[in-house]
Design an enzyme around this catalytic site. Structure first.
Site, PDB file in Angstrom:
ATOM      1  N   GLY A 184       0.368  -1.284   0.290  1.00 41.39           N
ATOM      2  CA  GLY A 184       0.025   0.005   0.120  1.00 41.39           C
ATOM      3  C   GLY A 184       0.837   1.062  -0.099  1.00 41.39           C
ATOM      4  N   SER A 185       0.791   2.420  -1.325  1.00 40.03           N
ATOM      5  CA  SER A 185       1.862   3.101  -0.731  1.00 40.03           C
ATOM      6  C   SER A 185       0.828   4.358  -1.939  1.00 40.03           C
ATOM      7  CB  SER A 185       3.045   2.380  -1.087  1.00 40.03           C
ATOM      8  OG  SER A 185       3.037   2.247  -2.662  1.00 40.03           O
ATOM      9  N   ARG A 186       2.323   5.025  -3.080  1.00 41.31           N
ATOM     10  CA  ARG A 186       1.351   5.922  -3.355  1.00 41.31           C
ATOM     11  C   ARG A 186       2.757   6.640  -4.340  1.00 41.31           C
ATOM     12  NH1 ARG A 186      -0.496  11.904  -1.842  1.00 41.31           N
ATOM     13  NH2 ARG A 186       1.276  12.626  -3.224  1.00 41.31           N
TER      14      ARG A 186
END
Length: 217
Positions: A184-186
């Protein structure tokens, strides 16, 4: 199903932990051990799913900017990028949930001219300040259209490991892998102001396949 090389350590720890808990629960709980083991096996299945490497038919791109990751477009806005460009530009941000493929790909083709790792906080990945305050990497590529394109891997509240394999003077090929982020990240992409943006907030992207923008030659 092919698994990413970054899965090795996580899977070894997970399998050893589940085997240990399973042995203890079977010894003491007998059939009731299923209450413990079934959720753990589901969790193991999700870990395998997270590290999957799907086949992607990557095309050659010169002017196109491709989605660097699988995820959801959460931001398109004009910002001042103060690390490399030191100028106003368009920021396109894509959020990855833990269920997305987390391979990070070059958004454009060209030459790698900058790379840097930044330690930092672990704000939730969709927080606007995560782009400048979270643990992150910054990479810049001089594109085939003679533009400087900057992109960042950003750790989130859950993501605690960012890896990037590129080096300065490497040849970047749009859609091809340069790194990975766990859980989970960007990804942020910073583009010239005259770039034609082809995506909108809320769009779901497929890394290396979907064209999100086009730069003028």
């Amino acid at each position: 199903m092919k698994l990413h090389k970054e899965s090795k350590g996580t899977l070894i720890v997970a399998i050893l932990f589940i085997a240990f808990v399973g042995a203890i629960s079977i010894y003491y709980l007998h059939l009731w051990s299923l209450v413990i083991m079934i959720p753990l096996l589901i969790m193991l299945g999700l870990i395998f799913w997270f590290f999957r490497v799907p086949y992607r038919a990557i095309l050659d791109h010169n002017e196109n900017v491709v989605a660097p990751v699988d995820g959801k477009v959460v931001m398109i806005k004009e910002v001042f990028e103060d690390e490399v460009l030191k100028a106003n530009c368009i920021q396109v941000s894509i959020f990855m949930s833990p269920l997305n493929v987390h391979i990070c790909r070059y958004p454009v083709s060209g030459d790698v001219i900058y790379k840097k790792y930044h330690p930092g906080k672990y704000l939730v990945a969709w927080h606007e300040k995560s782009s400048t305050e979270n643990e992150r990497t910054t990479v810049a590529v001089k594109s085939m259209t003679n533009h400087q394109v900057v992109f960042r891997q950003i750790a989130g509240y859950v993501a605690r490991r960012i890896v990037f394999y590129c080096n300065i003077e490497d040849k970047a090929k749009a859609g091809h892998e340069f790194g990975f982020i766990k859980f989970g990240s960007r990804m942020d992409v910073f583009l010239p102001l005259d770039t034609e943006i082809l995506c909108k907030i809320g769009d779901k992207t497929k890394g290396g396949i979907d064209v999100i923008a086009r730069m003028k030659d």
